[in-house]
Design an enzyme around this catalytic site. Sequence first.
Site, short mmCIF file in Angstrom:
data_model
loop_
_atom_site.label_atom_id
_atom_site.label_comp_id
_atom_site.label_asym_id
_atom_site.label_seq_id
_atom_site.Cartn_x
_atom_site.Cartn_y
_atom_site.Cartn_z
N LYS A 42 17.34 38.88 26.53
CA LYS A 42 18.02 39.92 27.31
C LYS A 42 19.38 40.29 26.75
O LYS A 42 19.79 41.45 26.80
CB LYS A 42 18.15 39.49 28.77
CG LYS A 42 18.83 38.16 28.97
CD LYS A 42 18.76 37.72 30.42
CE LYS A 42 19.14 36.26 30.55
NZ LYS A 42 18.10 35.36 30.02
N LYS A 55 20.27 41.59 32.95
CA LYS A 55 18.96 42.08 33.35
C LYS A 55 19.07 43.45 34.02
O LYS A 55 18.19 44.30 33.84
CB LYS A 55 18.29 41.06 34.27
CG LYS A 55 17.94 39.76 33.56
CD LYS A 55 17.48 38.68 34.52
CE LYS A 55 17.17 37.39 33.77
NZ LYS A 55 16.83 36.26 34.67
N GLY A 104 10.80 29.89 33.03
CA GLY A 104 9.89 28.77 32.78
C GLY A 104 9.09 28.97 31.51
O GLY A 104 8.83 30.10 31.08
#
Length: 381
Positions: free
Chosen positions: A84, A184, A281
Site C-alpha cells: 500500500k 489505504k 494475515g
Amino acid sequence: MRIALLGMGTVGGGVYELAAKKGIEVVRVLERVRRTENATTDIADIADDPRIEAVAEMLGGVEPAREYALRCIRAGKHFVTANKLLISRCGIELAREAQNAGVRLVFSAACGGGIPFLPSLVRARESDRIVRAGGILNGTTNYILDRMQREGVDFASALADAQALGYAERDPSGDIDGWDTARKVTLIAAVAFGALPSEDEMPVMGIGNIRTEDVQAFKRRNLVCRLIGETAKTEAGVTACVRPVLFRVSDAESAVLRNDNLCWYQGEQSGLFRLMGQGAGRYPTAANVLADVLSLNAGLPPMLEEGLKPAALTRAAAEPYYVRVPGYAAETLRTLLTGVSEAGEWRMGETVPMEPAEIQKIISALPGAFCAATVREGGKS
C-alpha cells in the site's frame, strides 16, 4: 501462468505455497536468504527472463520496491503488489509506466487483505458514480478497540496481545496512529475517483490515547468506538480523513470483532455496499494476490484509470466530537464544549460541529487527549 515473487516473508511465503494449487508456476523468487531452489538476489534475473509473465511484490516500503516495479513493468511484465505504501506514494508514476508498456498494475491485497474490496470498487465505478467509500481498514486497531470494549482489557494489554498474535508489529505506531488506514484511504480514492490524495495532507487521528475512562463513557451511552478511514467526492472536490467514530450497538460497524475489517462504498444509484472479513494475515492476503494474478488475462478495466492525478483535498463535513481533554484545557475550550463532566484530571464533553482538520489541531496540541466523531442520526458518521 508463470510468475516471479519479490519477497518471501509472511505474505510472499503464502503466495509461494498456494500458487501450485492454482496452476501458477513460480519461476523465480527474489529473496535475501536462499530458501527456494529458484531463488535469486538479482532483479535482472527476473526482469530479463522472457518466461516470466507477471511479478508479484510483497517486499513492503518504497525502495527498492519502486525501482524493481519500474524495471519489471518496462520489461513488459504485469505487476501485482500488496504494498500500500508503494501505491500511495508512487501510484501515478507506476500507472503511467504500466499504460505505456501495455501491462497491468493491480493491488487488490494492498487494501482489505483477503477482502475483494478494490476489485468490487472497480466494477462499481464502471457502472455507477461512487459517492463515498471507506470503513474499518486496520485489523490491529479493531482488535485493540474490540478487546477493550467487550472484555474490559486496558490498552497496553490489548496491544501486547495483538503483537503476540502477529496482528501488530513490534513498532505499532503506523497502525495505532492511523497511518496504515490513511494509506489505504488514498488507494480507495485513487480507484473510486481517479485522484490520489497525499496522506500528509489528510487529517489523521488514531487510537493511541484511548483510555479506560473513554470506554466507560461509551458504554454508558450504549456506543461502540471504531477507527474509520473514509473518502468522498463532492462538488468541491475530494475529502479524506481518518478518525475514531462512535456507533450505536445496532450498527454494522459495532459487529466487526477482533481483527476483522469492514469495507464499504456508496454508489449514487446503487446505494451502500459492505464487505466484511479478514483484513490481513498470511493466507487471506496471499489468496487476494493470487486472485489478482489470475485476473490479469481477463480483460478487466485497469484499477487506476488513465489520467490519474494528485488530489488536493477539500474540507470534510463538520460534525460533533466526543473529547477527553486535560482539565486545564477545558476552560480554554469552553465555547466549543457542551455537557462537560469530570474524571479526575480529565474533562469529557461534546464539541460543536467541527471539521476533522480543526479537531485534529486541537487534540494534537493536548498530551493524552482523545476524540471520536459522535454518531449521527441513523448511525452513520
